[in-house]
Design an enzyme around this catalytic site. Structure first.
Site, PDB file in Angstrom:
ATOM      1  N   GLU A  90     -36.542  17.809 -21.766  1.00  0.00           N
ATOM      2  CA  GLU A  90     -37.567  16.691 -22.107  1.00  0.00           C
ATOM      3  C   GLU A  90     -38.880  17.239 -21.786  1.00  0.00           C
ATOM      4  OE1 GLU A  90     -35.742  13.593 -19.659  1.00  0.00           O
ATOM      5  OE2 GLU A  90     -34.623  12.697 -21.697  1.00  0.00           O
ATOM      6  N   GLU A 121     -17.303  26.400 -12.330  1.00  0.00           N
ATOM      7  CA  GLU A 121     -17.809  25.974 -11.214  1.00  0.00           C
ATOM      8  C   GLU A 121     -17.722  26.969  -9.829  1.00  0.00           C
ATOM      9  OE1 GLU A 121     -16.189  22.055  -8.778  1.00  0.00           O
ATOM     10  OE2 GLU A 121     -17.122  21.653 -10.584  1.00  0.00           O
TER      11      GLU A 121
END
Length: 311
Positions: A90, A121
């Site tokens: 963004e 992960e």
């Protein structure tokens, strides 16, 4: 035999604990569930506020590194990784930053944005590989995001950042986590147990998004991307941005829309350049030089023109 201290068991983490307020959530009406979630969410802002000093320190570090040509790199797994990628993506449309200035990485790669990648992960070495692929260096800041504070992928990333001289910042929602041993600066909003035990996309995810909003917005303000609360670091590259730029030039200079459009065209669509050129009555090149002199900050670049009573 390894003599390293054992990491805290996951069931000892605050974010994994059982929330007494929601133990009968499955017996509530829909409206009661909504009100319960809303009441629990109301606790998040205070948890983030408690980390204000750490967040401000992080913004100062990030601003300094970006001014010197470095990058802000977010890295995480699952929800944490997705939020980092979201915040990074963004920045270009909001602040006209180049895409490489703020980078988001997620364990498992871009496909993990839409679906879980099992075991991604748990591999600290993969984080090293991912960071090497973007050539993380000593000019950069790495923000490792892990609600638990113990995700191996993120800890491996922070350790690698320290090794190459990048500035490692940790963002977690559990105190005294293993991440604190490898991060140079920790941001730790403690939001408490989730209403659905262990569902850290809820309060922890919201707290994470609030912190990331502060990091990039605070940094961009410090870098001169705004004038007051206006987004002025714009280049009129499409019809929407052209219309916004014309409106802002008119608002900031007093020109009418037609005059603002003409001035903007003469300055290659660069909003800040246009405002300086008009208010200081200088050429576009001189306006660019003034902005460079003041580190891209519009306010000091036009300050000598402003009347004393204008903020």
């Amino acid at each position: 035999m390894s003599h390293q201290p054992a990491e805290p068991e996951i069931d000892q983490l605050t974010t994994e604990a059982s929330n007494p307020r929601s133990r009968q959530i499955d017996t509530l009406s829909t409206l009661e569930i909504v009100r319960l979630i809303n009441a629990d969410d109301a606790l998040i802002a205070a948890a983030v506020e408690a980390e204000s000093d750490a967040i401000a320190a992080a913004i100062d570090v990030i601003t300094d590194r970006l001014r010197q040509g470095g990058r802000l790199v977010y890295i995480g797994a699952g929800t944490s990784g997705r939020l980092g990628v979201l915040d990074a993506s963004e920045c270009p449309p909001t602040f006209s930053t180049p895409p490489e200035m703020v980078v988001g990485l997620i364990a498992g790669g871009d496909s993990a944005l839409r679906q879980a990648i099992e075991g991604a992960e748990d591999d600290p070495q993969q984080a090293v590989t991912d960071l090497a692929a973007i050539e993380l260096c000593d000019q950069d800041v790495l923000v490792g995001i892990a609600t638990s504070g113990r995700t191996p992928y993120v800890i491996g990333a922070l350790r690698h950042a320290a090794d190459v001289g990048a500035y490692p910042i940790g963002l977690a929602c559990n105190a005294d986590s293993p991440m604190a041993d490898v991060a140079r600066l920790m941001i730790t909003p403690i939001v408490g147990p989730e209403l659905i035990s262990g569902s850290t996309r809820m309060k922890a995810g919201t707290a994470t998004k609030l912190v990331l909003n502060m990091l990039t917005t605070g940094t961009m303000v410090r870098l001169g991307k705004t004038y007051g609360n206006l987004m002025v670091d714009l280049r009129a590259s499409n019809s929407k941005l052209l219309a916004r730029s014309i409106r802002l030039v008119s608002q900031l200079t007093g020109l009418d829309r037609a005059q603002a459009a003409e001035a903007l065209d003469q300055c290659s669509g660069e909003l800040k350049t246009t405002v300086v050129a008009v208010l200081r009555d200088v050429s576009p090149d001189s306006a660019r030089a003034l902005l460079k002199q003041f580190g891209g900050q519009l306010r000091p670049a036009i300050a000598s023109h402003l009347p004393r009573n204008q903020p």
